[in-house]
Design a protein around this motif. Structure first.
Motif, PDB file in Angstrom:
ATOM      1  N   SER A 203       0.684  -1.152   0.086  1.00 37.43           N
ATOM      2  CA  SER A 203      -0.019   0.133   0.102  1.00 37.43           C
ATOM      3  C   SER A 203       0.941   1.228   0.021  1.00 37.43           C
ATOM      4  O   SER A 203       0.580   2.158  -0.591  1.00 37.43           O
ATOM      5  CB  SER A 203      -0.956   0.030   1.144  1.00 37.43           C
ATOM      6  OG  SER A 203      -0.328   0.107   2.528  1.00 37.43           O
ATOM      7  N   LEU A 204       1.811   1.149   0.633  1.00 37.17           N
ATOM      8  CA  LEU A 204       2.887   2.236   0.622  1.00 37.17           C
ATOM      9  C   LEU A 204       3.249   2.720  -0.804  1.00 37.17           C
ATOM     10  O   LEU A 204       3.551   3.766  -1.157  1.00 37.17           O
ATOM     11  CB  LEU A 204       4.199   2.293   1.630  1.00 37.17           C
ATOM     12  CG  LEU A 204       3.886   2.145   2.957  1.00 37.17           C
ATOM     13  CD1 LEU A 204       5.125   1.754   3.898  1.00 37.17           C
ATOM     14  CD2 LEU A 204       3.217   3.648   3.199  1.00 37.17           C
TER      15      LEU A 204
ATOM     16  N   LYS B 128     -13.291  -4.301   1.365  1.00 40.32           N
ATOM     17  CA  LYS B 128     -13.320  -2.714   1.595  1.00 40.32           C
ATOM     18  C   LYS B 128     -12.096  -2.253   2.533  1.00 40.32           C
ATOM     19  O   LYS B 128     -12.593  -2.639   3.560  1.00 40.32           O
ATOM     20  CB  LYS B 128     -14.404  -2.197   1.108  1.00 40.32           C
ATOM     21  CG  LYS B 128     -15.231  -2.675  -0.173  1.00 40.32           C
ATOM     22  CD  LYS B 128     -14.631  -2.178  -1.252  1.00 40.32           C
ATOM     23  CE  LYS B 128     -15.316  -2.606  -2.675  1.00 40.32           C
ATOM     24  NZ  LYS B 128     -14.350  -2.780  -3.938  1.00 40.32           N
ATOM     25  N   VAL B 129     -11.520  -1.075   2.105  1.00 33.71           N
ATOM     26  CA  VAL B 129     -10.785  -0.233   3.012  1.00 33.71           C
ATOM     27  C   VAL B 129     -11.959   0.598   3.956  1.00 33.71           C
ATOM     28  O   VAL B 129     -12.631   1.113   3.093  1.00 33.71           O
ATOM     29  CB  VAL B 129      -9.928   0.550   2.318  1.00 33.71           C
ATOM     30  CG1 VAL B 129      -9.313   1.478   3.547  1.00 33.71           C
ATOM     31  CG2 VAL B 129      -8.692  -0.306   1.945  1.00 33.71           C
ATOM     32  N   ALA B 130     -12.169   0.722   5.114  1.00 33.51           N
ATOM     33  CA  ALA B 130     -12.889   1.601   5.976  1.00 33.51           C
ATOM     34  C   ALA B 130     -12.104   2.935   5.741  1.00 33.51           C
ATOM     35  O   ALA B 130     -11.138   3.141   6.012  1.00 33.51           O
ATOM     36  CB  ALA B 130     -12.860   1.103   7.299  1.00 33.51           C
ATOM     37  N   ASP B 131     -13.090   3.898   5.479  1.00 37.20           N
ATOM     38  CA  ASP B 131     -12.695   5.272   5.387  1.00 37.20           C
ATOM     39  C   ASP B 131     -12.277   6.069   6.377  1.00 37.20           C
ATOM     40  O   ASP B 131     -13.494   6.240   7.396  1.00 37.20           O
ATOM     41  CB  ASP B 131     -13.566   5.977   4.231  1.00 37.20           C
ATOM     42  CG  ASP B 131     -13.195   7.202   3.754  1.00 37.20           C
ATOM     43  OD1 ASP B 131     -12.195   7.779   4.215  1.00 37.20           O
ATOM     44  OD2 ASP B 131     -13.909   8.353   3.503  1.00 37.20           O
ATOM     45  N   ASP B 132     -11.167   6.447   6.851  1.00 36.52           N
ATOM     46  CA  ASP B 132     -10.744   7.146   8.139  1.00 36.52           C
ATOM     47  C   ASP B 132     -11.056   8.807   7.760  1.00 36.52           C
ATOM     48  O   ASP B 132     -11.067   9.705   8.598  1.00 36.52           O
ATOM     49  CB  ASP B 132      -9.653   6.956   8.759  1.00 36.52           C
ATOM     50  CG  ASP B 132      -8.375   7.352   7.857  1.00 36.52           C
ATOM     51  OD1 ASP B 132      -8.529   8.269   6.774  1.00 36.52           O
ATOM     52  OD2 ASP B 132      -7.321   6.660   8.068  1.00 36.52           O
TER      53      ASP B 132
ATOM     54  N   CYS C 166      -8.298   3.303   6.049  1.00 31.23           N
ATOM     55  CA  CYS C 166      -7.307   4.411   5.275  1.00 31.23           C
ATOM     56  C   CYS C 166      -8.236   5.427   4.746  1.00 31.23           C
ATOM     57  O   CYS C 166      -9.419   5.514   4.726  1.00 31.23           O
ATOM     58  CB  CYS C 166      -6.471   3.771   4.164  1.00 31.23           C
ATOM     59  SG  CYS C 166      -5.177   4.900   3.762  1.00 31.23           S
ATOM     60  N   SER C 167      -7.471   6.591   4.252  1.00 33.24           N
ATOM     61  CA  SER C 167      -8.239   7.679   3.859  1.00 33.24           C
ATOM     62  C   SER C 167      -8.896   7.143   2.377  1.00 33.24           C
ATOM     63  O   SER C 167      -8.043   6.995   1.283  1.00 33.24           O
ATOM     64  CB  SER C 167      -7.473   8.935   3.642  1.00 33.24           C
ATOM     65  OG  SER C 167      -7.038   9.282   4.984  1.00 33.24           O
TER      66      SER C 167
ATOM     67  N   GLN D 182      -6.320   0.164  -1.165  1.00 38.33           N
ATOM     68  CA  GLN D 182      -7.206  -0.881  -1.656  1.00 38.33           C
ATOM     69  C   GLN D 182      -6.733  -1.848  -2.688  1.00 38.33           C
ATOM     70  O   GLN D 182      -6.905  -2.996  -2.719  1.00 38.33           O
ATOM     71  CB  GLN D 182      -8.640  -0.148  -1.997  1.00 38.33           C
ATOM     72  CG  GLN D 182      -9.551  -1.342  -2.566  1.00 38.33           C
ATOM     73  CD  GLN D 182     -10.075  -1.888  -1.226  1.00 38.33           C
ATOM     74  OE1 GLN D 182     -10.951  -1.317  -0.563  1.00 38.33           O
ATOM     75  NE2 GLN D 182      -9.979  -3.149  -1.345  1.00 38.33           N
ATOM     76  N   ASN D 183      -5.980  -1.153  -3.730  1.00 40.19           N
ATOM     77  CA  ASN D 183      -5.309  -2.004  -4.678  1.00 40.19           C
ATOM     78  C   ASN D 183      -4.241  -2.811  -4.361  1.00 40.19           C
ATOM     79  O   ASN D 183      -4.137  -4.140  -4.583  1.00 40.19           O
ATOM     80  CB  ASN D 183      -4.682  -1.092  -5.788  1.00 40.19           C
ATOM     81  CG  ASN D 183      -5.815  -0.165  -6.670  1.00 40.19           C
ATOM     82  OD1 ASN D 183      -7.059  -0.617  -6.829  1.00 40.19           O
ATOM     83  ND2 ASN D 183      -5.539   0.922  -7.076  1.00 40.19           N
ATOM     84  N   ALA D 184      -3.623  -2.468  -3.319  1.00 40.32           N
ATOM     85  CA  ALA D 184      -2.336  -2.959  -2.533  1.00 40.32           C
ATOM     86  C   ALA D 184      -2.957  -4.366  -2.042  1.00 40.32           C
ATOM     87  O   ALA D 184      -2.295  -5.513  -2.043  1.00 40.32           O
ATOM     88  CB  ALA D 184      -1.682  -2.408  -1.780  1.00 40.32           C
TER      89      ALA D 184
END
Length: 166
Positions: free
Chosen positions: A19-20, A102-106, A62-63, A76-78
């Protein structure tokens, strides 16, 4: 159990590393949201024949909106790529991303980060891959320490590690 912990640690490390790197590209370079959605649906739905003990459930926060959404899109892609690769292997374990894959939105906001953390926690993950930003990671780190939850984060400030064993 030792092998399970090793697979969990490798999964979280792979997701954070990927993700980085993925956060630096655009959606056009990374295949766009449609392919990301399809991949997360496929990987989240893949369950091994061996039963629940072979599934490692991981949450990701993540945002996904606002000026820092590129980081969430990359995360999300990573995550989709890491889950697909790990689940294709022969470790005997499968990774499932909670929150429907899914990534939860912060939203790069401390209050929203806690809402995202609680949303992910409701699905009983074994670990959470957290945000990159100190302002949203600190409250999650404090709560994760209280909950005994492994939180792997890209935030590098020492205050994050002082919140407990993460």
């Amino acid at each position: 159990m030792k092998k399970r912990n090793r697979v969990l640690a490798l999964t979280v490390a792979a997701a954070m590393s990927a993700s980085l790197l993925a956060g630096c590209g655009s959606s056009a370079q990374q295949g766009g949201a449609a392919s990301s959605e399809a991949a997360s649906t496929d990987t989240a739905a893949s369950v091994p024949d061996g039963g629940e003990d072979n599934i490692i459930r991981v949450g990701v926060v993540c945002s996904m909106t606002g000026g820092s959404a590129i980081y969430g899109e990359g995360a999300q892609n990573a995550v989709d790529m890491a889950v697909e690769e790990i689940n294709a292997g022969d470790s005997g374990y499968k990774i499932e991303i909670v929150n429907g894959g899914k990534v939860a939105d912060d939203a790069k906001d401390a209050k929203q980060a806690m809402n995202a953390y609680n949303k992910v926690m409701a699905d009983s993950p074994e670990a959470i891959v957290g945000s990159f930003f100190l302002s949203v990671t600190l409250p999650m780190a404090e709560q994760a320490s209280k909950d005994g939850m492994l939180l792997a984060t890209g935030a590098t400030n020492a205050d994050v590690t002082l919140k407990g064993d993460l």
